[in-house]
Scaffold this active site. Structure first.
Site, PDB file in Angstrom:
ATOM      1  N   SER A   1       0.822  -1.206   0.000  1.00 39.12           N
ATOM      2  CA  SER A   1       0.000   0.000   0.000  1.00 39.12           C
ATOM      3  C   SER A   1       0.857   1.256   0.000  1.00 39.12           C
ATOM      4  O   SER A   1       0.368   2.332  -0.302  1.00 39.12           O
ATOM      5  CB  SER A   1      -0.918   0.010   1.220  1.00 39.12           C
TER       6      SER A   1
ATOM      7  N   HIS B   1      -3.036  -3.104  -5.921  1.00 39.93           N
ATOM      8  CA  HIS B   1      -3.380  -2.714  -4.544  1.00 39.93           C
ATOM      9  C   HIS B   1      -4.882  -2.872  -4.309  1.00 39.93           C
ATOM     10  O   HIS B   1      -5.692  -2.138  -4.881  1.00 39.93           O
ATOM     11  CB  HIS B   1      -2.926  -1.268  -4.287  1.00 39.93           C
TER      12      HIS B   1
ATOM     13  N   GLU C   1      -6.151  -0.782  -7.462  1.00 42.46           N
ATOM     14  CA  GLU C   1      -5.240   0.156  -8.116  1.00 42.46           C
ATOM     15  C   GLU C   1      -4.181  -0.678  -8.842  1.00 42.46           C
ATOM     16  O   GLU C   1      -3.533  -1.522  -8.224  1.00 42.46           O
ATOM     17  CB  GLU C   1      -4.549   1.061  -7.088  1.00 42.46           C
TER      18      GLU C   1
ATOM     19  N   ASN D   1      -4.313   6.126  -0.994  1.00 43.60           N
ATOM     20  CA  ASN D   1      -3.657   6.527   0.254  1.00 43.60           C
ATOM     21  C   ASN D   1      -3.098   7.945   0.198  1.00 43.60           C
ATOM     22  O   ASN D   1      -2.959   8.607   1.229  1.00 43.60           O
ATOM     23  CB  ASN D   1      -2.578   5.516   0.653  1.00 43.60           C
TER      24      ASN D   1
END
Ligand code: CAA
Length: 293
Positions: A119, A140, A152, A190
């Site tokens: 991540s 991800h 992702e 993130n």
């Protein structure tokens, strides 16, 4: 290349979810853990999830049987050498990931595509542990993997565009919306989520509102499924702290810096739902109680 066999390394929270969706999408799936107990624990969790789907009528008992028959657990890395794609979801530490991929690189045929579910680590830095950085991407996923609709797909400057497109298509075959992201720390989600979560802690530290009021504000005011402090407990405070440190190290911006309260909660072992205590006390898991600071 037609992808048929998929390896998943790691059968914890993320790895077991990934193995479940990969097998459900029709791929022969081999999931590897370091010992037999962890293999069994991971497969039991998948079994429980599949049983719930049968009970709800989302899948038939026969479909569950087919998914289970496509899913094998192993402790041997050699069992992954026949895989077309290998997705790694082990501990979020660079040396462990580099060591794993270096070993896989030696036993897998040149065509095998490697993917990391990291991540926050840099995909390029993991990929260069192999001699095939052009066949390396980030994939991800989000927790809980069977429920969250996003993956992702991350390319580095070295990723072969044809391999990248194949992995975008693979993400779609898993039933996810596949978004394209470059190998920038934190990717898209993130990059946006971590400063938001850290700001929620800063708002609590500064006495802007109570835990419940901060959570209810974002849940009811913005339609989020969980408030930020509940989400922090769900993701894990230790995990968020670790990610924030990597992101701060990369960008040197205050918005990625861990607030002192987060650091102290992690030091105290208050890591969220999994440890029984974070911003809420989970002694009665069905009825979490907000802590008072
Ligand atoms: N595994 C499988 N299925 C699960 C599950 C799990 N762990 N938890 C919930 N579900 C399923 C339920 O069975 C239910 O399915 P149906 O709709 O088919 O009945 C559905 O999800 C909804 O669950 P609930 O009704 O029990 O509870 P809910 O409505 O509160 O939803 C939630 C739970 C899906 C977790 C929801 O609260 C949510 O979306 N929260 C936000 C989660 C999130 O933001 N995740 C991303 C975290 S960031 C990350 O993972 C990346 C990173 O790098 C840190």
């Amino acid at each position: 290349m037609a992808i048929q066999r998929v390896g998943v390394v790691g059968c914890g929270l993320m790895g077991s979810g990934i193995a479940q969706v990969v097998a459900a999408a029709g791929f022969e799936t081999t999931v590897r853990e370091v010992n037999a107990e962890l293999v069994e624990k991971g497969l039991k969790g998948i079994e429980k999830n599949l049983n719930r789907l049968v009970e709800k009528g989302t899948i038939t008992d026969a479909a569950k049987g087919q998914i289970r028959s496509r899913l094998k657990g192993t402790t041997s890395i050699d069992d992954l050498k026949g895989c077309d794609v290998i997705v790694e979801a082990i501990i979020e530490q660079l040396p462990a990931k580099r060591e794993l991929f270096s070993a896989l690189d030696k036993i897998c045929p040149p065509a095998t595509i490697f993917a990391s579910n990291t991540s926050s680590l840099t995909i390029t830095e993991i990929a260069t542990a192999t001699k095939r950085p052009e066949r390396f991407v980030g994939l991800h996923f989000f927790n809980p993997v069977p429920v969250m609709k996003l993956v992702e797909v991350v390319r580095t400057i070295a990723t072969d565009p044809a391999v990248y497109e194949e992995m975008v298509a693979f993400g779609v075959k898993l039933g996810k919306t596949a978004v394209r992201a470059n190998d920038s720390t934190g990717f898209i989600v993130n990059r946006l989520l971590v400063p938001y979560l850290l700001d929620a802690i800063r708002a609590l530290e500064e006495g802007v509102g109570s835990i419940e009021d901060i959570d209810n504000s974002m849940k009811l005011g913005c339609g989020h499924p969980m408030g930020p402090l509940t989400l922090l407990d769900f993701v894990g405070l230790d995990t968020t702290y670790y990610i924030s440190q990597i992101m701060f190290d990369e960008f040197k911006e205050r918005r990625f810096a861990a607030p002192p309260l987060l650091k102290r909660m992690v030091l105290a072992g208050w890591n969220g739902r999994k440890s029984g205590r974070g911003f809420y006390d989970y002694s009665d898991p069905a009825n979490p109680k907000a802590l008072k600071f």
